[in-house]
Design an enzyme around this catalytic site. Structure first.
Site, mmCIF file in Angstrom:
data_model
loop_
_atom_site.group_PDB
_atom_site.id
_atom_site.type_symbol
_atom_site.label_atom_id
_atom_site.label_comp_id
_atom_site.label_asym_id
_atom_site.label_seq_id
_atom_site.Cartn_x
_atom_site.Cartn_y
_atom_site.Cartn_z
ATOM 1 C CB CYS A 399 42.324 7.532 8.967
ATOM 2 S SG CYS A 399 42.088 9.280 9.169
HETATM 3 N N1 LIG Z 1 39.943 8.855 6.534
HETATM 4 C C1 LIG Z 1 41.049 9.546 6.478
HETATM 5 N N2 LIG Z 1 41.131 10.804 6.952
HETATM 6 N N3 LIG Z 1 42.135 8.961 5.856
HETATM 7 C C2 LIG Z 1 43.454 9.565 5.827
HETATM 8 C C3 LIG Z 1 44.249 9.041 4.659
HETATM 9 C C4 LIG Z 1 45.683 9.587 4.579
HETATM 10 C C5 LIG Z 1 46.392 9.175 3.306
HETATM 11 N N4 LIG Z 1 47.814 9.529 3.361
HETATM 12 C C6 LIG Z 1 45.736 9.840 2.079
HETATM 13 O O1 LIG Z 1 46.149 10.914 1.725
HETATM 14 O O2 LIG Z 1 44.793 9.285 1.501
#
Ligand SMILES: NC(=[NH2+])NCCC[C@H](N)C(=O)O
EC number: 3.5.3.6
Length: 411
Positions: A399
């Site tokens: 991420c």
């Molecule tokens: N590629 C990923 N898994 N990104 C995680 C993003 C976390 C972020 N707090 C959201 O909810 O968007």
């Protein structure tokens, strides 16, 4: 012309990556707005920065060029002489109700050096930072206890999502929730004006001016011909079909998209929270997305007749992947060893969210020690990074990184 973006796999040796160092935005999270900002806790800034610096250094120690979003955005704005235009667009998308407040914010921000302006926009602007003399009823009577004129953007350190590299180009994404929708403006201005990226041969396969949502955590590059895209809380089936039409019609090299349907919830918000590619024939997978007999609803999109899209529904994900990648066998390694307690615990802290920096070499969070050991037992080299504060944002190493250049895999 060699495109400045070249990513034809999830596992090719990583050469250049885009990060964003957590800044004051994470200290502008409060309990009242934490969940709306998609956070489950409030990170401690000095430690999250230290952990992120260790993540960046781990990548550099493995030969990766690390670029920072905040720096590229400021450089692009200056190179394109678009400071006022960028600021106007950002303010217009910041849901500011009062024209007087918007004018005062513009004066406040435009007076800053460009990098300071970019970092202040990212951090958010509190009401106690500027004294706005407005006689408008909306201002004098506004909801006085809301402490921000401009909301912080604490999810920016998850650079994977607002844009996603794909072949010799990228998608610049229409994000699902308001808390993240302004984020893709930074990559947009970089692609339009940064001398390293603008008019250098990189394609924008899909821009952010769309109704339907798409986020990079759902976009996996399985090979130079095959993508996997999650049908998820953050990416719609409509967006996937629209992207397929563009990629199939525009010599992208991609011939097949595996649209993988996953549960729509915060813990599994993107496909890469439950499924990542770690070697030519190995993936991590969270058992929580598998139905009876390991079934996963997968829709195979391929070019049909008359520019139509042919769609085939399958449920044996392992077979779909074997056929798509043309490998004789393939291993899906369960998060947390598939244990009923460990798997959901480690998936919650991104035990399935690995970043491959070469075939069979991954960066993971140290806290997911059961998943990490399982990967080692499957012959994977696991490089652990500290994660106590980083993980509070509900994202892992994949991420937090957008590959810009990976070496092509040897055929
Ligand atoms: N590629 C990923 N898994 N990104 C995680 C993003 C976390 C972020 N707090 C959201 O909810 O968007």
């Amino acid at each position: 012309m060699t495109s400045p973006i070249h990513v034809n796999s999830e596992i090719g040796k990583l050469k250049t990556v885009l990060l964003k160092r957590p800044g004051k935005e994470v200290e502008n999270i409060t309990p009242d707005i934490m969940y709306r900002l998609l956070f489950d806790d409030i990170p401690y800034l000095p430690t999250i920065q230290k952990e992120h610096d260790q993540f960046a250094q781990t990548l550099r120690d493995n030969g990766v060029e690390v670029l920072y979003l905040e720096n590229l955005a400021a450089e692009a704005i200056d190179a394109g002489d678009v400071k006022e235009a960028f600021l106007d667009k950002m303010l217009n998308e910041s849901h500011i109700k009062s024209p007087q407040v918007q004018a005062a914010l513009k004066d406040y921000l435009i007076s800053m050096a460009t990098l300071d302006m970019v970092e202040k926009i990212m951090a958010g602007v509190r009401t106690n930072e500027i004294d706005i003399k407005s006689k408008a009823l909306i201002d004098v009577s506004a909801d006085g206890d809301y402490p921000f004129y401009m909301d912080p953007m604490p999810n920016l350190y998850f650079t994977r999502d607002p844009a996603a590299s794909m072949g010799d180009g990228l998608t610049i994404n229409k994000m699902t929730f308001e808390a993240r929708q302004r984020e893709s403006m930074f990559m947009e201005v970089i692609m339009q004006h940064h001398p390293r990226f603008a008019n250098q041969g990189a394609q924008v396969w899909r821009d952010r001016d769309h109704i339907d949502r798409m986020e990079g955590g759902d976009e996996l590059i399985l090979s130079d011909k095959v993508l996997a895209i999650g049908i998820s809380q953050r990416t719609s089936a409509q967006s996937i079909e629209e992207l397929a039409k563009v990629l199939f019609a525009n010599h992208s090299g991609f011939e097949k998209i595996l649209a993988i349907k996953i549960p729509h919830n915060h813990a599994m918000m993107h496909l890469d929270t439950v499924f990542t590619m770690i070697d030519y024939d190995k993936f991590t997978i969270h058992p929580g997305i598998q139905g009876a007999g390991g079934m996963v609803d997968t829709y195979i999109l391929e070019p049909g007749n008359n520019d139509e899209i042919k769609i085939t529904h399958q449920t044996d994900l392992e077979k779909v992947l074997r056929d798509a990648l043309e490998v004789p066998e393939l291993t899906l390694i369960p998060c947390g060893g598939g244990d009923a307690v460990v798997a959901p615990r480690e998936q919650w802290n991104d035990g399935s969210n690995t970043l491959a920096i070469a075939p069979g070499v991954v960066v993971t969070y140290d806290r997911n020690y059961v998943s990490n050991e399982n990967l080692r037992q499957c012959g994977i080299k696991v490089i652990e990074v500290p994660s106590s504060e980083l993980s509070r944002g509900r994202g892992g190493p994949r991420c937090m990184s957008m590959p810009l250049v990976r070496e092509d895999l040897k055929k």
